[in-house]
Structures are given as structure tokens and as C-alpha cells.
Write a protein that holds these residues in place. Sequence first.
Motif, mmCIF file in Angstrom:
data_model
loop_
_atom_site.group_PDB
_atom_site.id
_atom_site.type_symbol
_atom_site.label_atom_id
_atom_site.label_comp_id
_atom_site.label_asym_id
_atom_site.label_seq_id
_atom_site.Cartn_x
_atom_site.Cartn_y
_atom_site.Cartn_z
ATOM 1 N N VAL A 193 -0.989 -0.664 -0.628
ATOM 2 C CA VAL A 193 -0.133 0.252 -0.142
ATOM 3 C C VAL A 193 1.306 -0.374 -0.579
ATOM 4 O O VAL A 193 1.567 -1.608 -0.386
ATOM 5 N N ILE B 146 5.022 0.048 0.003
ATOM 6 C CA ILE B 146 5.922 0.400 1.019
ATOM 7 C C ILE B 146 7.381 0.269 0.515
ATOM 8 O O ILE B 146 8.376 -0.852 0.737
ATOM 9 N N ALA C 29 5.926 5.543 1.376
ATOM 10 C CA ALA C 29 4.771 4.697 0.982
ATOM 11 C C ALA C 29 3.672 5.414 0.359
ATOM 12 O O ALA C 29 3.585 6.756 0.598
ATOM 13 N N ILE D 173 -0.451 5.253 -1.195
ATOM 14 C CA ILE D 173 -1.543 4.205 -1.111
ATOM 15 C C ILE D 173 -2.458 4.415 -2.365
ATOM 16 O O ILE D 173 -2.495 5.633 -2.924
ATOM 17 N N THR E 208 1.556 8.586 1.598
ATOM 18 C CA THR E 208 1.350 8.737 3.028
ATOM 19 C C THR E 208 2.451 9.304 3.955
ATOM 20 O O THR E 208 2.320 9.933 4.759
ATOM 21 N N ILE F 118 0.769 5.124 7.984
ATOM 22 C CA ILE F 118 0.273 4.468 6.809
ATOM 23 C C ILE F 118 -1.286 4.177 7.391
ATOM 24 O O ILE F 118 -2.417 4.322 6.830
#
Length: 370
Positions: A167, A169, A173, A175, A189, A278
Motif C-alpha cells: 500500500v 499512502i 492510497a 494497493i 482505495t 485501506i
Amino acid sequence: MSNKELYFGVMSGTSLDGIDVALCEIDNDGIELIAHHSYSMPAKIKDDVLSMCLGQSTSLLDVGTLDRQLGHLYAEAILSALKASNLAPKDIRAIGNHGQTVYHHPNGSDPFTLQLGDANIIACKTQIDTVADFRRKDMALGGQGAPLVPAFHHTIFHPTESTVVVVNIGGIANISVLRPNQPVIGYDTGPGNVLMDGWCTRQHKGSYDHNAEFALSGQIHPVLLTKLLDEDYLAQPSPKSTGRELFNLKWLEAKLQPLTIKAEDVQRTLSEFTAVSIANEVDKFRHGSFPQLLVCGGGAKNPLIMQRLQALLPKWAVKPTAEEGVDGDYMEAIAFAWLAQRRIHGLPSNLPEVTGASKSASLGVIYPAN
């Protein structure tokens, strides 16, 4: 290709906290970060980018001026990195420059994405071939043009028996889901730091919440958290991508009505919103006895976010990518060095299963130095 080549990867993301330059050595055996540099973004340029991102009144003159200014700024950052590394332009095979996204609109009847930072200026000023405009070919093939980094994650992190999720950030964010013998999954996300940073700035607490001190002085407001999580984007299936066009302070203001909440409680709730949005996505992909969540980007330095991710994902090992040998601060810059190398050699660099494109392609446009 078998010989090692040097590439610069350049990234300035949604958070607008600076320009990251990564010097990477790449060959068939992999990629190695040789050196890295970070450069601040002048306040005036940052303000102009934010104004454009958030839909303030603008003009073609504004767009053209900012495109040129960013081109010179990126070139200066690269030249500084070149000097610091004691290298000459001839030593570098190419630059991979993402550019500054000012609008990302991947859905609707006329999807488009716009990154500024004139690559002609970069190539001419540095005398290094430059690869830019990475996203629009994927969109021309019916994709979202984002996220592109999961393809890179797939090359450097190798799951064995259990799922590995990476992930990033940043402002937003995103993934990358890596599972043994399964296609890669990747998408945005929702918000990363963008709302927390914006609210922190509005409350005159600085441009970001250092060590989550502001958030830790407040309490989660359950009603606000419920309203934040009640966002259509979060329920949409992938492929999907988003940005400041959706998650901005105007969006937050609408969610705050008609509530009266202390500023520090808003900040704490925004932190929880990032962590929960997340974690809700990550846990969908748990497989195996030792799933790992590897965190990079600015959020990896937020102790509250890291603590909450581990608490929300008790069956996962949550740790920064640095513990796996990849500097999380420069992950995206490294990725764009890799994307440049793929384009220089005509190799595919998108993942249609991630972006939704109709086929794989070698992304980016080459701007020759001469």
C-alpha cells in the motif's frame, strides 16, 4: 537487454510535498536504487497546482505557464541530482518523469488525465532522453491510466505461500495485491494523506500532521466516520482510480454538515477514515498463514496510521517496505525509472487486469535530448 543502465525516476505526487529523484541501475536481473534526492516545490507553484486541481477558475495561459514552470523545475532537480552523483548526462540512459497531475478523470463519456511538466524542456535542459506522458496510452486502450505502480511491485516483491499487499499512502492510497499464481490486483482505495494534510493546513497546524500529534490530541467522532465511509467510490469495484477531484476539503465540508466537531476530533477521525478504508480493502485478499502488508509513502511515517492498520488487521504483518529493502519514500520515483526503462526497450509496462486496458502496452512517450 543484458547491460546495466542508469535511469533517473522523477515523481511529484498528490501530496505536493516535493519532487523525488531516484537514480537507479537497471538490468535483466533487477533494479537497484543507487542514490536519491528530494527537492522542495516552490510555494507559488504548489498553490497554482492546488488551484488547478481543485477546479478553480483557470485559463489556457495558466495551464501553459504552469506546464513550462514545472518543466524547468523538474530539469533543475535532475541536474542537481546529476551533479551530486558526479555523473554526466551521457552516463544516464533516460529520465522517467511522471509529471504533476492536475486533473484525473478516468470515467464518463470522455475520460482523460492531465499531467504537467514539459518534457521537451527537461530533455533539452538536461541533455538526457526523457520519457513522460505514461498514463494516456493506457486510457486510450480503455484503461484508467492508473495505478501503474502495481506492475513494478510485481517485479520486486514475490509472494510465496501467503498474500503480499503493498500500500502506497501518498495523497491518495493505492494497493497492489500480490498472490501466489494469481493475477495482480491494484487500485486506489481512497484518501491517504490528502484530507489530513488539507485539514491540518486549514487549522494552521502545518502542512502535515507531524507524528500524528494533532490527531492524537482528538477523539474519533463515530457519526462523522460513518458519513465519511458512506462514499460511493469506496463501494465501486475495481479497476478504479481517484484523486483530489473527489477527495478534497469541499467534499469534507459537505460531510461535516450539520455537525459541530472540534478540529482535533476531525483530524483524528480523518486518520481513522484513511486506516479503515485501506484495511477494509486489504483484508478481502487475506490468504495463507503469513499475509504481509508492506507500507510505503508518507503514511508509513505516520505512527497512528501504522498502529491502526496493525490493529485493524491483526492477522497481517504490517511493516514499512524499507524492512524488505525498498525505500518507501522513493518507491514511486523508482517505479518511474523502471517504467522509463521498459519504454526505452519497448517492453510492456501496464497490467490490463489492474487498469482495465484492453491489452498490455509499453507506456510513455520518448522525448529525445537531441
